[in-house]
Structures are given as C-alpha cells and as structure tokens.
Design a protein around this motif. Structure first.
Motif, PDB file in Angstrom:
ATOM      1  N   LYS A   1       0.898  -1.358   0.030  1.00 23.74           N
ATOM      2  CA  LYS A   1       0.034  -0.039  -0.047  1.00 23.74           C
ATOM      3  C   LYS A   1       0.927   1.154  -0.173  1.00 23.74           C
ATOM      4  O   LYS A   1       0.465   2.392  -0.509  1.00 23.74           O
ATOM      5  CB  LYS A   1      -0.796  -0.124   1.436  1.00 23.74           C
ATOM      6  CG  LYS A   1      -2.205  -0.649   1.155  1.00 23.74           C
ATOM      7  CD  LYS A   1      -3.093  -0.627   2.405  1.00 23.74           C
ATOM      8  CE  LYS A   1      -3.887  -1.592   2.392  1.00 23.74           C
ATOM      9  NZ  LYS A   1      -4.793  -1.454   3.814  1.00 23.74           N
ATOM     10  N   LEU A   2       1.971   1.210   0.479  1.00 23.76           N
ATOM     11  CA  LEU A   2       2.837   2.483   0.881  1.00 23.76           C
ATOM     12  C   LEU A   2       4.022   2.506  -0.070  1.00 23.76           C
ATOM     13  O   LEU A   2       4.683   1.410   0.056  1.00 23.76           O
ATOM     14  CB  LEU A   2       3.365   2.403   2.242  1.00 23.76           C
ATOM     15  CG  LEU A   2       2.383   2.249   3.303  1.00 23.76           C
ATOM     16  CD1 LEU A   2       2.672   2.340   4.682  1.00 23.76           C
ATOM     17  CD2 LEU A   2       1.251   3.661   3.303  1.00 23.76           C
ATOM     18  N   PRO A   3       4.203   3.684  -0.803  1.00 22.52           N
ATOM     19  CA  PRO A   3       5.404   3.886  -1.710  1.00 22.52           C
ATOM     20  C   PRO A   3       6.637   3.814  -0.842  1.00 22.52           C
ATOM     21  O   PRO A   3       6.649   4.395   0.105  1.00 22.52           O
ATOM     22  CB  PRO A   3       5.089   5.073  -2.460  1.00 22.52           C
ATOM     23  CG  PRO A   3       4.189   5.982  -1.574  1.00 22.52           C
ATOM     24  CD  PRO A   3       3.526   4.851  -0.683  1.00 22.52           C
ATOM     25  N   GLY A   4       7.712   3.484  -1.581  1.00 25.49           N
ATOM     26  CA  GLY A   4       9.133   3.923  -1.079  1.00 25.49           C
ATOM     27  C   GLY A   4       9.631   2.687  -0.197  1.00 25.49           C
ATOM     28  O   GLY A   4       9.193   2.271   0.744  1.00 25.49           O
ATOM     29  N   THR A   5      10.981   2.500  -0.334  1.00 25.19           N
ATOM     30  CA  THR A   5      11.777   1.746   0.452  1.00 25.19           C
ATOM     31  C   THR A   5      13.133   2.441   0.966  1.00 25.19           C
ATOM     32  O   THR A   5      13.293   3.654   0.069  1.00 25.19           O
ATOM     33  CB  THR A   5      12.357   0.378  -0.273  1.00 25.19           C
ATOM     34  OG1 THR A   5      13.229   0.764  -1.421  1.00 25.19           O
ATOM     35  CG2 THR A   5      10.947  -0.505  -0.783  1.00 25.19           C
ATOM     36  N   ILE A   6      14.028   1.927   1.664  1.00 19.87           N
ATOM     37  CA  ILE A   6      15.254   2.567   2.026  1.00 19.87           C
ATOM     38  C   ILE A   6      16.131   2.861   0.755  1.00 19.87           C
ATOM     39  O   ILE A   6      16.886   3.746   0.424  1.00 19.87           O
ATOM     40  CB  ILE A   6      16.260   1.900   3.104  1.00 19.87           C
ATOM     41  CG1 ILE A   6      16.368   0.481   2.942  1.00 19.87           C
ATOM     42  CG2 ILE A   6      15.505   2.048   4.398  1.00 19.87           C
ATOM     43  CD1 ILE A   6      17.212  -0.405   3.790  1.00 19.87           C
ATOM     44  N   HIS A   7      15.931   1.758  -0.075  1.00 20.45           N
ATOM     45  CA  HIS A   7      16.785   1.874  -1.273  1.00 20.45           C
ATOM     46  C   HIS A   7      16.369   2.740  -2.471  1.00 20.45           C
ATOM     47  O   HIS A   7      17.202   3.565  -3.133  1.00 20.45           O
ATOM     48  CB  HIS A   7      16.672   0.591  -2.027  1.00 20.45           C
ATOM     49  CG  HIS A   7      17.164  -0.686  -1.242  1.00 20.45           C
ATOM     50  ND1 HIS A   7      18.685  -0.704  -0.378  1.00 20.45           N
ATOM     51  CD2 HIS A   7      16.286  -1.504  -0.383  1.00 20.45           C
ATOM     52  CE1 HIS A   7      18.390  -1.783   0.527  1.00 20.45           C
ATOM     53  NE2 HIS A   7      17.430  -2.271   0.485  1.00 20.45           N
ATOM     54  N   THR A   8      14.885   2.885  -2.661  1.00 24.30           N
ATOM     55  CA  THR A   8      14.417   4.104  -3.543  1.00 24.30           C
ATOM     56  C   THR A   8      14.825   5.487  -3.165  1.00 24.30           C
ATOM     57  O   THR A   8      15.361   6.259  -3.900  1.00 24.30           O
ATOM     58  CB  THR A   8      12.769   3.767  -3.849  1.00 24.30           C
ATOM     59  OG1 THR A   8      12.196   4.134  -2.545  1.00 24.30           O
ATOM     60  CG2 THR A   8      12.362   2.554  -4.211  1.00 24.30           C
TER      61      THR A   8
END
Length: 275
Positions: free
Chosen positions: A45-52
């Motif tokens: 549901k949520l966009p974004g990771t530590i890598h992006t």
C-alpha cells in the motif's frame, strides 16, 4: 557553501513521508544521508523503501547509505549508528523521525499497541540518541532533532487519545532534558512539529484519508525547516520546541502556498497540540 555539505545525517523512518523529504533536503545541501527504516522491500500500500530513497538522495547530490533499522531494537540501533559513522567517518546529526500513531483512548487501546507507541516514539528517542552520542561528541556540529510537539497540557489533547499524546510528549520532554544534559558537549537538541497537518501516507491510512490530506501541506515544509535547524550552531539554537512555519518565517520565507498539498485557498487544518 552549505553548513551541511559533507556532514553526515542519520534519519530514522526515512523511507517515506517527512523522513524522505528531510533526506532529500539534506542531500540537496551536499550531506551524507543515512536512510534508516524498516522498509527494505516494497509495501503493497505504501510507496518507498530505503533503497528507492537512497537513489533519490544520490540524484539530489548527496551520498546515501540505506540501512534496515527497527527502532525498537536497541542492539540494532547501536550497530547501525556505528556502521553509518564508520562508513562516512563520523556522525553530525540524528533526526528522530520514526513514529507510530493510533488515535484511540485507553478503553479501546490494546496494551500491545501502547507498547508499540511507547517503543517507536519515546523509547526510540532515548535509545537512538544514546547510541549516537559518542559520535556526536566528536562532531563539532552535533545535532539531535526529534519530530515531536510542544507540550500542551490542555485536557482536550488527552481526552480521546491520551496514550498516543503521552508518548509524543515524552519525546519532547526527553529532548528538553538532553538539551541541558548535552549542552556541555556542544550538541544542539531541538524538536520540530508542523503548524498544519502534513499530508502523508500515515494521515491517509490512519487519521482521515484524502479529505484530510487536502487540508494539509506537503512534507517539504518540515524538511526545509529541519535543514534550517540543522544548519545552525548549538550556541544559536538548543532546547527549543519549534514549529515549521515559525522557523521558516524567521528565515524570511513569506510564501507558504508552495507547500500546499492541494493548490488553492481552502482552509488548512492545524496539527494536533496547537491551539
């Protein structure tokens, strides 16, 4: 030359929302940014990771180090902070941005949920600050900045979600204490809170949905205020419980429409704890 150029900033909860915005704002100043969060793989549901976010930080002109971190685990906190400081040759600022929210009263709140609120909010400020302290002492420009509100004892802020309120106020009270305790080390300790609702995934999913999002500002206002605070010396600013708009007004900013989540002149909603 920016005072954050080549400085190392460790940000918890940095994979999305306000944490991500602060990471990018620091990157634009030439900082080394440690993106510390649990989001190692994409969330449905949520966009974004530590890598992006690390990729975005590099594109914005900063150095990036993505690290998986659960702020409830003090051993992992120490390990990650030491890893980051060794990677970049030091640590200059800690931003305690990771947060948990549940706007529920005592009658309906599970004790396990209160444990989570306490661990991610109050306890993490203590644990992360303690782990960062040996490195911040060596910095010469040490900063701890926590995302928590001025303490407002009006009972209305306790009536419906006292457990959450108590953990956010604890973040601020621990920060007030650290500002005095660490003053002898030349380390600045402040808190920052938004004047209006900030339109993030947390608001969308936990607090009021799209309708409330339209009454808020983007995380960029918090990011710009955070960079302003982190750029100052400890002599200039410590022990303060700051509001984003006030910080930017002091810097001469007059146009706040650029921060609106939805352009227009609809009334913005003040954030919690501000009368």
């Amino acid at each position: 030359m920016s005072t954050l150029n080549n400085k190392t900033v460790f940000i918890t909860g940095a994979s999305r929302g306000i944490g991500r915005a602060i990471a990018l704002a620091c990157a634009r100043q030439g900082a080394n940014v440690v993106i510390a969060a649990k989001s190692d793989t994409p969330h449905p549901k949520l966009p974004g990771t530590i890598h992006t976010v690390a990729d975005e930080v590099r594109a914005a002109g900063g150095q990036a180090l993505p690290l998986v971190l659960d702020v409830r685990d003090e051993d992992q906190i120490k390990q990650r902070i030491d890893e980051a400081a060794e990677h970049f040759g030091g640590l200059d600022a800690l931003v305690n941005n990771a947060g948990a929210i549940r706007l529920t009263g005592v009658e309906q709140l599970k004790v396990s949920r209160f444990d989570l609120l306490h661990q991610v909010n109050a306890r993490a400020v203590l644990a992360c600050s303690q782990a960062a302290l040996p490195w911040l002492k060596k910095s010469g420009h040490g900063h701890i900045l926590s995302m928590s509100p001025p303490v407002n004892m009006d009972p209305k802020w306790f009536a419906h979600f006292g457990p959450y309120t108590s953990t956010k106020y604890a973040m601020t009270m621990i920060s007030i204490g650290m500002a005095q305790e660490f003053r002898r080390y030349g380390i600045a300790v402040n808190t920052l809170w938004p004047k209006t609702v900030i339109s993030t995934a947390a608001i969308q999913h936990e607090a009021g949905g799209e309708q409330l999002m339209a009454k808020g500002r983007t995380p960029d206002i918090m990011a710009d205020a955070a960079v302003s605070i982190l750029s100052r010396s400890a002599e200039e600013m410590t022990g303060q419980n700051l509001i984003d708009e006030d910080v930017l007004r002091e810097d001469g900013v007059t146009d706040f429409d650029v921060y609106r989540y939805v352009p227009g002149d609809a009334d913005l909603m003040p954030d919690l704890y501000l009368d």
